[in-house]
Design a protein around this motif. Structure first.
Motif, PDB file in Angstrom:
ATOM      1  N   TRP A 177       0.848  -1.195   0.000  1.00 60.41           N
ATOM      2  CA  TRP A 177       0.000   0.000   0.000  1.00 60.41           C
ATOM      3  C   TRP A 177       0.881   1.242   0.000  1.00 60.41           C
ATOM      4  CZ3 TRP A 177      -1.368   2.619   5.022  1.00 60.41           C
ATOM      5  CH2 TRP A 177      -2.175   3.741   4.803  1.00 60.41           C
ATOM      6  N   GLN A 178       0.584   2.185  -0.892  1.00 62.83           N
ATOM      7  CA  GLN A 178       1.422   3.372  -1.075  1.00 62.83           C
ATOM      8  C   GLN A 178       1.438   4.301   0.138  1.00 62.83           C
ATOM      9  OE1 GLN A 178      -0.022   5.855  -4.216  1.00 62.83           O
ATOM     10  NE2 GLN A 178      -2.076   6.057  -3.354  1.00 62.83           N
ATOM     11  N   GLN A 263      -6.539   9.286   4.996  1.00 64.15           N
ATOM     12  CA  GLN A 263      -6.668   8.178   4.058  1.00 64.15           C
ATOM     13  C   GLN A 263      -6.168   8.533   2.667  1.00 64.15           C
ATOM     14  OE1 GLN A 263     -10.276   5.981   3.963  1.00 64.15           O
ATOM     15  NE2 GLN A 263     -10.585   6.025   6.166  1.00 64.15           N
ATOM     16  N   HIS A 340      -3.687  -4.631   9.732  1.00 63.05           N
ATOM     17  CA  HIS A 340      -4.804  -5.106   8.904  1.00 63.05           C
ATOM     18  C   HIS A 340      -6.093  -5.248   9.715  1.00 63.05           C
ATOM     19  CE1 HIS A 340      -7.164  -7.378   6.033  1.00 63.05           C
ATOM     20  NE2 HIS A 340      -7.303  -8.346   6.926  1.00 63.05           N
ATOM     21  N   PHE A 345      -7.238   0.438   8.288  1.00 63.54           N
ATOM     22  CA  PHE A 345      -6.308  -0.150   7.318  1.00 63.54           C
ATOM     23  C   PHE A 345      -6.815  -1.445   6.694  1.00 63.54           C
ATOM     24  CE2 PHE A 345      -3.783   2.025  10.640  1.00 63.54           C
ATOM     25  CZ  PHE A 345      -3.202   3.019   9.863  1.00 63.54           C
ATOM     26  N   SER A 347      -8.802  -2.220   4.410  1.00 65.14           N
ATOM     27  CA  SER A 347      -9.082  -2.292   2.975  1.00 65.14           C
ATOM     28  C   SER A 347      -7.824  -2.221   2.104  1.00 65.14           C
ATOM     29  CB  SER A 347     -10.023  -1.152   2.566  1.00 65.14           C
ATOM     30  OG  SER A 347      -9.412   0.113   2.800  1.00 65.14           O
ATOM     31  N   TYR A 348      -6.643  -2.249   2.730  1.00 64.58           N
ATOM     32  CA  TYR A 348      -5.400  -2.057   1.963  1.00 64.58           C
ATOM     33  C   TYR A 348      -4.617  -3.341   1.705  1.00 64.58           C
ATOM     34  CZ  TYR A 348      -6.328   2.840   2.972  1.00 64.58           C
ATOM     35  OH  TYR A 348      -6.921   4.078   3.072  1.00 64.58           O
ATOM     36  N   ASN A 349      -5.251  -4.482   1.941  1.00 60.24           N
ATOM     37  CA  ASN A 349      -4.646  -5.791   1.647  1.00 60.24           C
ATOM     38  C   ASN A 349      -3.332  -6.023   2.389  1.00 60.24           C
ATOM     39  OD1 ASN A 349      -6.693  -6.555  -0.257  1.00 60.24           O
ATOM     40  ND2 ASN A 349      -5.683  -5.276  -1.799  1.00 60.24           N
ATOM     41  N   LEU A 350      -3.217  -5.471   3.590  1.00 60.70           N
ATOM     42  CA  LEU A 350      -1.994  -5.676   4.349  1.00 60.70           C
ATOM     43  C   LEU A 350      -1.831  -7.132   4.781  1.00 60.70           C
ATOM     44  CD1 LEU A 350      -1.888  -2.467   6.593  1.00 60.70           C
ATOM     45  CD2 LEU A 350      -0.946  -2.846   4.308  1.00 60.70           C
ATOM     46  N   ASN A 353       0.044  -8.723   2.046  1.00 63.27           N
ATOM     47  CA  ASN A 353       1.457  -8.362   2.146  1.00 63.27           C
ATOM     48  C   ASN A 353       2.162  -9.214   3.198  1.00 63.27           C
ATOM     49  OD1 ASN A 353       0.469  -4.942   1.717  1.00 63.27           O
ATOM     50  ND2 ASN A 353       1.352  -6.280   0.171  1.00 63.27           N
TER      51      ASN A 353
END
Length: 390
Positions: A177-178, A263, A340, A345, A347-350, A353
């Protein structure tokens, strides 16, 4: 049946870790030894030109080019000046002895007469430096320069394993996530170590999301602290709770009552420092971070984060002084997993990762295990932990 679960505990120099499966069903004694003894190698001859021994046009090439430097994992567009200076000193030594440099043994150190001559010059120059900061920078640059030359044409520049053991094809990249960025604050003695786990982060996420910063290398530290200065103190954390700096949990850190999360990340990414070094070296690294933080933020201390407590098994990848500590990559997995589970957070696919880094740890463990088996070496060692766990 699902694999057993494990959790890391405090105190730790990188971080603790959330509940995750063991990477491989290996016994404690087997896993404890695998990464520790994979840095030995037979003596090998290299030249500072990087293209073999002898004289010729190739000897006029830069000893370490910016392209080669970046291939080893750096984000910098140029070789650090003191590293380049020491490489040049080694080039002069090589020419005076009319023979290629010889590296080998544990850590790929200089061998034979070269080692004697270089050590003599190093000690004399080091003692002549009166300033402690210059001594640190010289120490760091010497470590990096020797490791660069000793690893050339021997280690893969991406995974830092011997070329015949390269695991790059088994690593699956997974964009981070950026709004988040890792900084691998690495001790020079961990640079290019085959059993290092911090390198996995930029293999998985890329160098812009997991950036290498070598302790004591001025150019690297300047880049990192400029990024922190622009981000602001409240967007920089170190995963290193200590007696002098008690870290807050992830949940407390990002409590909406205490922290306003942007966000749209208009203020830049959230920066997380992972100290990547031995337990004995990490304290000095953390002190340096705190001192620089007070200088950059006019007396304010560096913020710290602590993760979930428990008993870690990932520390078996490298021998640790106690059971309550874990490796750098596993610490990153723990942070990603805990973040996560926070609504801000989720929704950021952590979690994806975290799984990607966990998978890369399995790959590294397998590669180092297979290397030792292929070379006829034992993958067991005498246990060094005296603390019992339930």
């Amino acid at each position: 049946m699902s694999p057993p679960l494990w959790r890391a505990a405090l105190p730790f120099p990188c971080a603790a870790i959330a509940t995750l499966p063991l990477p491989l069903p290996l016994s404690r004694s087997r896993m404890d030894s695998i990464l520790a003894a994979n840095s030995r190698s037979a003596p090998r001859m290299v030249t500072t030109s990087g293209v073999g021994g002898g004289e010729g046009p190739e000897c006029t090439r830069p000893a370490v080019s910016p392209e080669e430097w970046r291939e080893w994992g750096s984000l910098s567009m140029k070789v650090p000046s003191m590293v380049a200076e020491i490489v040049e000193d080694l080039r002069v030594l090589e020419k005076s002895m009319d023979s290629p440099l010889c590296f080998g043994g544990i850590g790929g150190k200089l061998q034979g007469e070269f080692r004697v001559m270089e050590d003599r010059k190093h000690r004399a120059k080091y003692e002549a430096l009166g300033d402690s900061e210059k001594k640190l920078q010289y120490f760091a640059a010497r470590q990096v320069a020797c490791r660069l030359l000793g690893s050339r044409n021997y280690l893969c520049q991406k995974c830092w394993l011997a070329m015949e053991d390269c695991m790059c094809s088994k690593i699956t990249p997974c964009p981070l996530w950026q709004g988040m960025r890792f900084w691998l604050y690495m001790h020079p003695k961990d640079f290019l170590r085959q059993n290092n786990t911090g390198k996995l982060l930029w293999q998985v996420f890329g160098v812009n999301s997991a950036t290498l910063c070598l302790f004591g290398v001025a150019e690297d530290e300047d880049v990192m602290w400029e990024a922190f200065r622009l981000a602001g103190r409240r967007r920089v954390w170190c995963l290193y709770p200590s007696k002098d700096s008690v870290g807050t949990s992830v949940q407390e850190t990002f409590d909406p009552k205490q922290y306003i999360f942007q966000q749209d990340v208009e203020d830049g990414p959230l920066n997380f420092i992972l100290i990547d070094g031995t337990w004995s070296n990490s304290a000095a690294m953390f002190r340096r971070l705190k001192e620089q933080a007070k200088s950059v933020w006019e007396g304010d201390d560096l913020l710290s984060i602590s993760l979930s407590t428990g008993a870690s098994a990932m520390h078996k990848l490298r021998p640790q002084p106690s059971w309550d500590r874990t490796c750098t990559a596993a610490a990153a997995v723990g942070l990603l997993s805990e973040m996560h589970h926070l609504p801000e957070f989720s929704s950021y696919n952590l979690d994806k990762n975290a799984e990607a880094v966990e998978d890369s740890l399995r790959v590294l463990l397998e590669a180092l295990t297979n290397r030792r088996l292929r070379m006829g070496r034992s993958i067991t060692r005498k246990a060094r932990h005296r603390r019992d766990i339930c």
